[in-house]
Design a protein around this motif. Structure first.
Motif, mmCIF file in Angstrom:
data_model
loop_
_atom_site.group_PDB
_atom_site.id
_atom_site.type_symbol
_atom_site.label_atom_id
_atom_site.label_comp_id
_atom_site.label_asym_id
_atom_site.label_seq_id
_atom_site.Cartn_x
_atom_site.Cartn_y
_atom_site.Cartn_z
ATOM 1 N N ASN A 86 7.290 2.041 -4.650
ATOM 2 C CA ASN A 86 7.551 0.418 -4.595
ATOM 3 C C ASN A 86 6.485 -0.474 -4.916
ATOM 4 O O ASN A 86 6.614 -1.593 -4.773
ATOM 5 C CB ASN A 86 8.368 0.202 -3.320
ATOM 6 N N VAL A 87 5.410 0.247 -5.280
ATOM 7 C CA VAL A 87 4.260 -0.637 -5.718
ATOM 8 C C VAL A 87 3.637 -0.048 -6.924
ATOM 9 O O VAL A 87 3.238 1.254 -6.960
ATOM 10 C CB VAL A 87 2.984 -0.784 -4.582
ATOM 11 N N THR A 88 3.071 -0.790 -7.769
ATOM 12 C CA THR A 88 2.467 -0.185 -9.069
ATOM 13 C C THR A 88 1.144 0.108 -9.104
ATOM 14 O O THR A 88 0.678 0.840 -9.723
ATOM 15 C CB THR A 88 2.822 -1.149 -10.371
ATOM 16 N N ASN A 89 0.393 -0.670 -8.109
ATOM 17 C CA ASN A 89 -0.907 -0.717 -8.059
ATOM 18 C C ASN A 89 -1.445 -0.361 -6.667
ATOM 19 O O ASN A 89 -2.450 -1.214 -6.012
ATOM 20 C CB ASN A 89 -1.912 -1.596 -8.808
ATOM 21 N N PRO A 90 -1.090 0.656 -5.831
ATOM 22 C CA PRO A 90 -1.400 0.827 -4.434
ATOM 23 C C PRO A 90 -3.028 0.896 -4.166
ATOM 24 O O PRO A 90 -3.587 1.577 -5.122
ATOM 25 C CB PRO A 90 -0.613 1.822 -3.903
ATOM 26 N N VAL A 94 -5.918 -2.827 0.464
ATOM 27 C CA VAL A 94 -5.211 -3.910 -0.123
ATOM 28 C C VAL A 94 -3.946 -4.123 0.161
ATOM 29 O O VAL A 94 -3.135 -3.217 -0.305
ATOM 30 C CB VAL A 94 -5.512 -4.353 -1.886
ATOM 31 N N SER A 95 -3.398 -4.997 1.050
ATOM 32 C CA SER A 95 -1.915 -5.192 1.196
ATOM 33 C C SER A 95 -1.186 -5.477 0.018
ATOM 34 O O SER A 95 -1.393 -6.538 -0.251
ATOM 35 C CB SER A 95 -1.712 -6.043 2.420
ATOM 36 N N ARG A 96 -0.158 -4.923 -0.087
ATOM 37 C CA ARG A 96 0.827 -5.219 -1.464
ATOM 38 C C ARG A 96 2.031 -5.371 -1.166
ATOM 39 O O ARG A 96 3.128 -5.430 -1.638
ATOM 40 C CB ARG A 96 0.654 -4.258 -2.570
ATOM 41 N N LYS A 97 2.654 -5.487 0.276
ATOM 42 C CA LYS A 97 3.748 -5.749 0.822
ATOM 43 C C LYS A 97 4.697 -6.853 0.216
ATOM 44 O O LYS A 97 5.845 -6.734 0.097
ATOM 45 C CB LYS A 97 3.961 -5.923 2.382
ATOM 46 N N ASN A 98 3.862 -7.955 -0.453
ATOM 47 C CA ASN A 98 4.645 -8.947 -0.832
ATOM 48 C C ASN A 98 4.946 -8.703 -2.568
ATOM 49 O O ASN A 98 5.359 -9.503 -3.222
ATOM 50 C CB ASN A 98 3.958 -10.222 -0.759
#
Length: 196
Positions: A86-90, A94-98
């Motif tokens: 669900n994220v392309t660059n985890p 770094v929080s990427r929930k948005n």
């Protein structure tokens, strides 16, 4: 008494919605806000995160995690250990929930064992993703996709049999459905023969 089944080893959190006739087997976890339709079957060790939507008559085999942002329409098949992201660059730090990206799996699609579906893709109706394939972009309806990265190698009928397209048309040898190929896409032009 509920009108669905949850094995005693599984967790169904308050706030999750489960439809009539659905079966949730061993060691599963369905989180609050997840919506699962009717007559679904979740195999062993399936995780369904908050914010996911699963349609009716969906089969999810063992060891599949359905992350926030994934939508499975009716009649989808998810093979054992297939993977959604669900994220392309985890990054752990770094929080990427948005930045979650939606993955949409259209009605009747089949995803083979150990296939990976990179987030942001739409899998077209009745497409067929081969075992171990890595899908990195949108997939047309009825497409047969294999390889890393996945590429189209043919077409599949709604009933699940491979089609032989000749001069831009095909008729399924199994169910009799007719198809037309145009500009790299396939469309059904007449329905399968009725049973009986």
């Amino acid at each position: 008494m509920s009108d669905y089944f949850v094995h005693e080893s599984s967790y169904l959190d308050a706030g999750a919605v489960v439809g009539k006739g659905t079966k949730i087997w061993h060691f599963c976890h369905v989180m609050p806000g997840a919506v699962i339709g009717e007559r679904c079957n979740l195999g062993q060790n399936v995780v369904v995160m908050s914010g996911t939507r699963i349609g009716n008559n969906v089969k999810v085999q063992n060891n599949v995690s359905i992350y926030e942002g994934v939508v499975l329409e009716d009649d989808v098949f998810c093979g054992p250990s297939c993977v959604f992201t669900n994220v392309t660059n985890p990054r752990s730090h770094v929080s990427r929930k948005n930045e979650y990206r939606e993955t949409l799996v259209r009605r009747g699609a089949s995803i083979g064992a150990n296939a990976t579906i990179v987030c942001g893709a739409t899998l077209g109706e009745y497409c067929f993703i081969g075992a171990g394939a890595v899908v990195t972009s949108d997939v047309p309806a009825f497409a047969l996709m294999v390889g890393v990265p996945a590429r189209r190698v043919g077409w599949m009928c709604q009933c699940g049999n491979r089609l032989a397209v000749k001069d831009g048309s095909a008729r399924c040898a199994s169910c009799g459905a007719g198809y037309r190929e145009r500009q790299g896409l396939l469309e059904m032009i007449d329905s399968p023969r009725s049973a009986g």
